[in-house]
Design a protein around this motif. Structure first.
Motif: not given
Length: 254
Positions: A1-19
């Motif tokens: 569960m922790e790894i899923v949350a970590f990957l989710f936050v990192a993915l949000c970082g990629f998306v928001f970084g582009s924005f």
């Protein structure tokens, strides 16, 4: 569960970084970054969804626009990757605590400031005013110790650069001063002072290197926000350790 949350936050970082790159480029020009789709800055071709995938699209398109072959700035993937790293780091340090929201907003502000200063050598007032009430609310709900330290930090963050501006007759911009004031609200007084010292040291070292390698000429203004951003990140994420190290190794020694 922790790894899923970590990957989710990192993915949000990629998306928001582009924005954030789009915001940083369009905000100083007063262009909409909400209603208008991303486009090539040269031929104005609207980008398709597969051309907007963070980092991957940049690599697959070989750093060029698919229509006019205009070179795409490396700032796009760099900021996307950096935002993902900062978001993921914030989650690892704070977990699902309220301070995580402070860390994510703090990193978001710094990424956008980095882009605006690199492109235009300015930090828009509208950007700082957007984040100001958010940080006031968060530092009220999630205060530092003592509770008034964020507000003292904000005051010091305004007055210290103002003193530099007066004494150096323009050696620092007003946008940098306002940014320091906002950073003081998040960091508090001690970490704000650490951020200021680190920014000055890093700026001086890199400035000398740029002049030595003739990348900039002596007396030519260079963006200072990147050094503030580096200092702010170090102070926020590792400031306590550095301050403790300084006290135990230097002050105690003397």
């Amino acid at each position: 569960m922790e790894i899923v949350a970590f990957l989710f936050v990192a993915l949000c970082g990629f998306v928001f970084g582009s924005f954030f790159v789009v915001v940083g480029i369009r905000l100083p020009k007063r262009e909409s970054f909400v209603t208008e789709r991303s486009r090539c800055p040269k031929c104005c071709k609207r980008l398709n969804w597969f051309e907007l995938i963070p980092v991957l699209s940049f690599l697959c398109l070989k750093r060029k626009c698919g229509q006019c072959n205009h070179k795409i700035s490396s700032i796009y993937p760099l900021m996307e990757l950096l935002t993902a790293i900062l978001f993921a780091m914030s989650y690892l340090i704070f977990g699902w605590k309220l301070e995580l929201m402070v860390a994510l907003l703090f990193s978001s502000l710094l990424i956008i400031c980095l882009v605006t200063d690199l492109f235009y050598m300015m930090i828009p007032n509208r950007l700082l005013l957007f984040f100001l009430p958010l940080f006031i609310i968060l530092r009220t709900v999630e205060p530092l110790e003592p509770w008034w330290d964020p507000f003292q930090g904000a005051l010091v963050g305004l007055l210290l650069p103002l003193l530099v501006i007066i004494l150096s007759r323009g050696g620092m911009g007003m946008g940098d001063m306002k940014l320091f004031g906002l950073l003081g609200l998040v960091l508090g007084t001690t970490k704000l002072l650490l951020c200021f010292v680190l920014a000055c040291i890093i700026g001086a070292v890199i400035g000398v290197l740029l002049i030595a390698y003739q990348r900039v000429s002596l007396g030519k203004p260079i963006p200072f926000a990147p050094y503030i951003v580096i200092g702010a990140w170090i102070a926020y994420f590792n400031g306590d350790n550095l301050i403790d190290l300084y006290i135990t190794r230097f002050i105690t020694f003397y």
